[in-house]
Write a protein that holds these residues in place. Structure first.
Motif, PDB file in Angstrom:
ATOM      1  N   SER A  28     -35.063 -20.874  28.130  1.00  0.00           N
ATOM      2  CA  SER A  28     -34.595 -21.486  26.877  1.00  0.00           C
ATOM      3  C   SER A  28     -35.456 -21.092  25.681  1.00  0.00           C
ATOM      4  N   GLY A  29     -36.752 -21.070  25.869  1.00  0.00           N
ATOM      5  CA  GLY A  29     -37.637 -20.679  24.774  1.00  0.00           C
ATOM      6  C   GLY A  29     -37.404 -19.240  24.353  1.00  0.00           C
ATOM      7  N   GLU A  30     -37.214 -18.366  25.332  1.00  0.00           N
ATOM      8  CA  GLU A  30     -36.976 -16.957  25.033  1.00  0.00           C
ATOM      9  C   GLU A  30     -35.657 -16.783  24.273  1.00  0.00           C
ATOM     10  N   PHE A  31     -34.617 -17.525  24.678  1.00  0.00           N
ATOM     11  CA  PHE A  31     -33.323 -17.423  23.985  1.00  0.00           C
ATOM     12  C   PHE A  31     -33.443 -17.934  22.550  1.00  0.00           C
ATOM     13  N   ALA A  32     -34.134 -19.050  22.361  1.00  0.00           N
ATOM     14  CA  ALA A  32     -34.331 -19.578  21.016  1.00  0.00           C
ATOM     15  C   ALA A  32     -35.120 -18.595  20.163  1.00  0.00           C
ATOM     16  N   HIS A  33     -36.111 -17.964  20.765  1.00  0.00           N
ATOM     17  CA  HIS A  33     -36.951 -17.003  20.050  1.00  0.00           C
ATOM     18  C   HIS A  33     -36.151 -15.772  19.633  1.00  0.00           C
ATOM     19  N   ARG A  34     -35.327 -15.266  20.542  1.00  0.00           N
ATOM     20  CA  ARG A  34     -34.593 -14.028  20.283  1.00  0.00           C
ATOM     21  C   ARG A  34     -33.301 -14.251  19.500  1.00  0.00           C
ATOM     22  N   VAL A  35     -32.555 -15.297  19.832  1.00  0.00           N
ATOM     23  CA  VAL A  35     -31.222 -15.506  19.263  1.00  0.00           C
ATOM     24  C   VAL A  35     -31.245 -16.512  18.121  1.00  0.00           C
TER      25      VAL A  35
ATOM     26  N   ALA B 224     -19.814 -15.408  24.791  1.00  0.00           N
ATOM     27  CA  ALA B 224     -20.034 -14.060  25.311  1.00  0.00           C
ATOM     28  C   ALA B 224     -20.011 -14.133  26.827  1.00  0.00           C
ATOM     29  N   TRP B 225     -19.555 -13.059  27.450  1.00  0.00           N
ATOM     30  CA  TRP B 225     -19.481 -13.047  28.918  1.00  0.00           C
ATOM     31  C   TRP B 225     -19.758 -11.658  29.472  1.00  0.00           C
ATOM     32  N   SER B 226     -20.685 -11.607  30.383  1.00  0.00           N
ATOM     33  CA  SER B 226     -20.931 -10.433  31.213  1.00  0.00           C
ATOM     34  C   SER B 226     -21.555 -10.949  32.504  1.00  0.00           C
ATOM     35  N   PRO B 227     -20.986 -10.609  33.674  1.00  0.00           N
ATOM     36  CA  PRO B 227     -21.388 -11.261  34.935  1.00  0.00           C
ATOM     37  C   PRO B 227     -22.822 -11.005  35.388  1.00  0.00           C
ATOM     38  N   GLY B 228     -23.419  -9.899  34.977  1.00  0.00           N
ATOM     39  CA  GLY B 228     -24.774  -9.590  35.424  1.00  0.00           C
ATOM     40  C   GLY B 228     -25.809 -10.500  34.792  1.00  0.00           C
ATOM     41  N   LEU B 229     -26.701 -11.039  35.608  1.00  0.00           N
ATOM     42  CA  LEU B 229     -27.684 -12.021  35.156  1.00  0.00           C
ATOM     43  C   LEU B 229     -29.093 -11.438  35.118  1.00  0.00           C
ATOM     44  N   ASP B 230     -29.931 -12.022  34.256  1.00  0.00           N
ATOM     45  CA  ASP B 230     -31.348 -11.669  34.244  1.00  0.00           C
ATOM     46  C   ASP B 230     -32.074 -12.485  35.314  1.00  0.00           C
ATOM     47  N   PRO B 231     -33.389 -12.305  35.499  1.00  0.00           N
ATOM     48  CA  PRO B 231     -34.091 -12.986  36.599  1.00  0.00           C
ATOM     49  C   PRO B 231     -34.057 -14.510  36.562  1.00  0.00           C
ATOM     50  N   VAL B 232     -33.807 -15.126  35.394  1.00  0.00           N
ATOM     51  CA  VAL B 232     -33.759 -16.589  35.341  1.00  0.00           C
ATOM     52  C   VAL B 232     -32.334 -17.132  35.327  1.00  0.00           C
ATOM     53  N   GLY B 233     -31.331 -16.247  35.506  1.00  0.00           N
ATOM     54  CA  GLY B 233     -29.959 -16.709  35.696  1.00  0.00           C
ATOM     55  C   GLY B 233     -29.084 -16.732  34.464  1.00  0.00           C
ATOM     56  N   ASN B 234     -29.495 -16.039  33.390  1.00  0.00           N
ATOM     57  CA  ASN B 234     -28.694 -15.973  32.182  1.00  0.00           C
ATOM     58  C   ASN B 234     -28.084 -14.584  32.025  1.00  0.00           C
ATOM     59  N   SER B 235     -26.899 -14.502  31.441  1.00  0.00           N
ATOM     60  CA  SER B 235     -26.230 -13.219  31.272  1.00  0.00           C
ATOM     61  C   SER B 235     -27.111 -12.250  30.501  1.00  0.00           C
ATOM     62  N   LYS B 236     -27.386 -11.106  31.101  1.00  0.00           N
ATOM     63  CA  LYS B 236     -28.302 -10.149  30.461  1.00  0.00           C
ATOM     64  C   LYS B 236     -27.670  -9.536  29.220  1.00  0.00           C
ATOM     65  N   LEU B 237     -26.457  -9.004  29.355  1.00  0.00           N
ATOM     66  CA  LEU B 237     -25.799  -8.404  28.202  1.00  0.00           C
ATOM     67  C   LEU B 237     -25.325  -9.462  27.211  1.00  0.00           C
ATOM     68  N   GLY B 238     -24.924 -10.628  27.730  1.00  0.00           N
ATOM     69  CA  GLY B 238     -24.493 -11.701  26.840  1.00  0.00           C
ATOM     70  C   GLY B 238     -25.606 -12.147  25.913  1.00  0.00           C
ATOM     71  N   SER B 239     -26.805 -12.293  26.443  1.00  0.00           N
ATOM     72  CA  SER B 239     -27.949 -12.698  25.625  1.00  0.00           C
ATOM     73  C   SER B 239     -28.264 -11.638  24.576  1.00  0.00           C
ATOM     74  N   ALA B 240     -28.244 -10.366  24.996  1.00  0.00           N
ATOM     75  CA  ALA B 240     -28.525  -9.277  24.062  1.00  0.00           C
ATOM     76  C   ALA B 240     -27.463  -9.212  22.970  1.00  0.00           C
ATOM     77  N   ALA B 241     -26.202  -9.431  23.339  1.00  0.00           N
ATOM     78  CA  ALA B 241     -25.115  -9.391  22.365  1.00  0.00           C
ATOM     79  C   ALA B 241     -25.259 -10.508  21.336  1.00  0.00           C
ATOM     80  N   LEU B 242     -25.619 -11.697  21.786  1.00  0.00           N
ATOM     81  CA  LEU B 242     -25.771 -12.821  20.860  1.00  0.00           C
ATOM     82  C   LEU B 242     -26.964 -12.620  19.936  1.00  0.00           C
TER      83      LEU B 242
END
Length: 309
Positions: free
Chosen positions: A246-253, A277-295
Motif C-alpha cells: 500500500s505504501g509503495e502504491f501511494a508513493h508511486r500512484v 485497470a486489469w492485467s492478470p499478472g501479479l507482483d510479489p505482494v499480489g497486486n497487478s504488475k502492469l495495472g499498477s504501472a499503468a495507473l
C-alpha cells in the motif's frame, strides 16, 4: 476527451511491449487459467462517460476489489459502529496472514485484508440467509455500475471454496474471539461469492464513480453514501488497499486504490474520475504488475495524484 483517449491508447501500447507481466495467481485454480497477456483500462468521468482502451470489455474476477463495495454496504447497515469490529490501520503483512490477528485478539487490522473482509461479510450477512446477502451484494454492484448483466462466476466461487482453508482458519479464529456472529460456513459462502463477481474494466470504473463524486453518483444524482463516509472509504483505500504494497502504491500512484488477485485495480481520483485497470499478472505482494504501472502513468500524465500541489 481526446487527450484522455490518447493517453489510454499509449498506456495500452506500452503494456503490450512490456516483457515482465508478473505471475498469474495460482492458489485459486480457476484464476490460474486466465490468459496473462490481457490488459485493459477504463476511466469513468463525472458526466457518466466511460473512456477505455485495450481489453476493457473483457470480464474478470474482481476478487478483493469487491471489499470496497461490501464495506460500503456494511457501513450503511451499521454506521461507524463497524470500526469497533474492524480497524482501519495498514497491516504491513500479507493479505491472508493469521499472525497479526492472533496478536490483536481476533480484531482485523483493516477491512481489506482477508480477515477484515470476512468480518465485514459477517456484518452484511446479519439477519439474512447467505443467498439473500449474496443477492444484496450483486444488486448493489449492478446498481452502481448501471448494468444488470453483472454476474457471479460460479466456477471461481467453487474453486475458492474448495481451496479456502486459510480463509476458513481466519474465520474460525475470529469466531473463537467472538468477532464472527454467524455460522462460519455461511460467512465464507458470502465472502467467496462476493470475490467471484465478474466485471469488465468499464463496469468496475462506473461502479466506483460515487467515490470520485464525494459519495454521490454524479451521472444519476443518487447519494450512495455521505460525503464524509466517501472520504473515509477513500482514506482506507489509500492506506490499506494494496496490502503490504500500500505504501509503495501511494508513493508511486498517489491515488486511493484497491487491488484484487484477479489482476484488477480500482483507483479513485477524487472529483475527477474512477479508474479500473486489469492485467492478470501479479507482483510479489499480489497486486497487478502492469495495472499498477499503468495507473502510475495515468496519474502522472493527467495530473491526478492527490498529492499534486
Amino acid at each position: 476527451m481526446a487527450d484522455l483517449q490518447n493517453v489510454l491508447d499509449e498506456i495500452v501500447q506500452e503494456a503490450a511491449e512490456c516483457a515482465d507481466r508478473g505471475v498469474v495467481a495460482s492458489y485459486i485454480p480457476e484464476l490460474a487459467k486466465v490468459d496473462p497477456d490481457q490488459f485493459g483500462i477504463a476511466v469513468a468521468l463525472p458526466d457518466g462517460q466511460v473512456v477505455s482502451a485495450g481489453d476493457a470489455g473483457t470480464g474478470f474476477s474482481i476478487q478483493s476489489v469487491s471489499k470496497v463495495f461490501t464495506l460500503t454496504l456494511a457501513l450503511g447497515k451499521l454506521g461507524d459502529g463497524l470500526w469497533a469490529r474492524v480497524g482501519r490501520e495498514p497491516s504491513g503483512n500479507p493479505f491472508n496472514s493469521i499472525v497479526q490477528l492472533e496478536q490483536e485478539k481476533g480484531r482485523p487490522r483493516n477491512p481489506f485484508i482477508n480477515a477484515g473482509a470476512i468480518a465485514v461479510a459477517d456484518l452484511v450477512l446479519a439477519g439474512h440467509q447467505p443467498r439473500e446477502a449474496i443477492g444484496e451484494i450483486l444488486r448493489f454492484m449492478r446498481q452502481l455500475a448501471d448494468d444488470d448483466s453483472i454476474v457471479i462466476d460460479e466456477s471461481v466461487a467453487h474453486s475458492e471454496m474448495a481451496h479456502g482453508d486459510r480463509n476458513a482458519s481466519l474465520a474460525h479464529f475470529m469466531k473463537s474471539f467472538g468477532s464472527i456472529d454467524n455460522p462460519v460456513d455461511h460467512v465464507l459462502g458470502v465472502y467467496f461469492h462476493q470475490c467471484a463477481i465478474a466485471m469488465t474494466c468499464r463496469q468496475l470504473a462506473r461502479a466506483g464513480l460515487f467515490l470520485a463524486g464525494d459519495g454521490r453518483d454524479p451521472a444519476t444524482g443518487a447519494q450512495v453514501v455521505s460525503s464524509a463516509r466517501a472520504r473515509r472509504i477513500n482514506a482506507v483505500m489509500l492506506m490499506c488497499g494494496h496490502y503490504d504494497g500500500s505504501g509503495e502504491f501511494a508513493h508511486r500512484v498517489g491515488l486511493p486504490g484497491k487491488s484484487g488477485v484477479g489482476g484488477g485495480i480500482l483507483a479513485i481520483a477524487p472529483g475527477k474520475a474512477s479508474i479500473a485497470a486489469w492485467s492478470p499478472g501479479l507482483d510479489p505482494v499480489g497486486n497487478s504488475k502492469l495495472g499498477s504501472a499503468a495507473l502510475e502513468q495515468l496519474a502522472r500524465r493527467m495530473g491526478w495524484s492527490v498529492f499534486r500541489a
